[in-house]
Design a protein around this motif. Structure first.
Motif, mmCIF file in Angstrom:
data_model
loop_
_atom_site.group_PDB
_atom_site.id
_atom_site.type_symbol
_atom_site.label_atom_id
_atom_site.label_comp_id
_atom_site.label_asym_id
_atom_site.label_seq_id
_atom_site.Cartn_x
_atom_site.Cartn_y
_atom_site.Cartn_z
ATOM 1 N N VAL A 1 0.963 -1.166 -0.074
ATOM 2 C CA VAL A 1 0.019 0.028 -0.006
ATOM 3 C C VAL A 1 0.973 1.158 -0.024
ATOM 4 N N VAL A 2 1.014 1.957 -1.213
ATOM 5 C CA VAL A 2 2.033 3.007 -1.358
ATOM 6 C C VAL A 2 1.198 4.279 -1.167
ATOM 7 N N LEU A 3 1.514 5.080 -0.019
ATOM 8 C CA LEU A 3 0.792 6.410 0.284
ATOM 9 C C LEU A 3 1.636 7.312 0.154
ATOM 10 N N ASP A 4 1.319 8.677 -0.528
ATOM 11 C CA ASP A 4 1.868 9.720 -0.487
ATOM 12 C C ASP A 4 1.673 10.841 0.715
ATOM 13 N N TRP B 1 -4.987 7.782 -5.934
ATOM 14 C CA TRP B 1 -6.367 8.317 -5.592
ATOM 15 C C TRP B 1 -6.207 8.742 -4.215
ATOM 16 N N ALA B 2 -7.123 10.022 -4.214
ATOM 17 C CA ALA B 2 -7.399 10.494 -2.933
ATOM 18 C C ALA B 2 -8.562 9.907 -1.963
ATOM 19 N N PRO B 3 -8.602 9.852 -0.805
ATOM 20 C CA PRO B 3 -9.457 9.138 -0.099
ATOM 21 C C PRO B 3 -10.934 9.315 -0.508
ATOM 22 N N GLU B 4 -11.311 10.707 -0.761
ATOM 23 C CA GLU B 4 -12.699 10.869 -1.212
ATOM 24 C C GLU B 4 -12.959 10.424 -2.569
ATOM 25 N N LEU C 1 -10.118 0.425 5.120
ATOM 26 C CA LEU C 1 -8.838 -0.141 5.386
ATOM 27 C C LEU C 1 -7.951 1.099 5.414
ATOM 28 N N LEU C 2 -8.044 1.827 4.474
ATOM 29 C CA LEU C 2 -7.035 2.965 4.283
ATOM 30 C C LEU C 2 -7.146 3.803 5.285
ATOM 31 N N PRO D 1 3.687 -6.586 8.187
ATOM 32 C CA PRO D 1 2.504 -6.726 7.525
ATOM 33 C C PRO D 1 1.332 -6.291 8.288
ATOM 34 N N VAL D 2 0.449 -5.677 7.459
ATOM 35 C CA VAL D 2 -0.923 -4.855 8.144
ATOM 36 C C VAL D 2 -1.909 -5.680 7.745
ATOM 37 N N TRP D 3 -2.204 -6.294 6.621
ATOM 38 C CA TRP D 3 -3.304 -7.321 6.203
ATOM 39 C C TRP D 3 -2.801 -8.550 5.625
ATOM 40 N N LEU D 4 -3.575 -9.647 5.763
ATOM 41 C CA LEU D 4 -3.568 -10.806 5.155
ATOM 42 C C LEU D 4 -5.056 -11.073 4.449
#
Length: 166
Positions: A14-17, A129-132, A149-150, A79-82
């Motif tokens: 999950v790549v976040l800016d 992608w922005a959250p909204e 999840l994000l 890890p955050v999710w499986l």
């Protein structure tokens, strides 16, 4: 199609800016039932773990291959999710076991490094992608509850065990 699923272990990121946007790749795989060029769904970078490779090493390799981003394995959080997903791909059914990591505060222009032949044929787009935007997306997202999840990831570093996704 063969009935017996092939087990596949994958590592995803999950790549976040810095603004909290997430980088997703659009699946546009050749499928006679889908109009050419139409995105089937949006997903996080990542892919199959090779023999003898750790999950973190696979995640880092996939980032370099798919989006041209080179990072150290220690930069990944989690890890955050499986997640387990069983479904067809071509004429084969796969039982995919996905492990998700997070990479935060990324400023990067996507330039694929070493795509597979199938990835080149698919000509997959990418998008921040922005959250909204995720909340109002009409395309499918993988995992399906990605917006919620994000939101949990945006509260700060992940300190608990990985969350098991349905």
């Amino acid at each position: 199609m063969t009935d017996r699923p092939v087990q596949r272990t994958t590592a995803r990121v999950v790549v976040l800016d810095p603004a909290g946007r997430v980088l997703l790749l659009g699946a546009r795989l050749p499928d006679p039932s889908v109009p050419p060029g139409e995105v089937l769904f949006w997903y996080t970078p990542g892919g199959g773990v090779e023999d003898g490779e750790s999950l973190r090493a696979a995640a880092v390799r996939e980032l370099a291959e798919e989006i041209g981003l080179v990072v150290e394995p220690a930069a990944l959080e989690g890890p955050v999710w499986l997640r387990r997903h069983v479904g067809p791909f071509g004429d084969q059914v796969f039982d995919t076991r996905e492990t998700f990591f997070v990479l935060r505060d990324v400023v990067h222009e996507v330039v694929p490094g070493a795509l597979t032949e199938l990835e080149v044929l698919a000509d997959e787009p990418h998008r921040w992608w922005a959250p909204e935007e995720l909340l109002t997306a009409t395309d499918d997202l993988v995992p399906g509850d990605l917006p919620a999840l994000l939101a949990q990831l945006r509260t700060g570093p992940w300190t608990g065990p990985p969350r098991i996704l349905s």
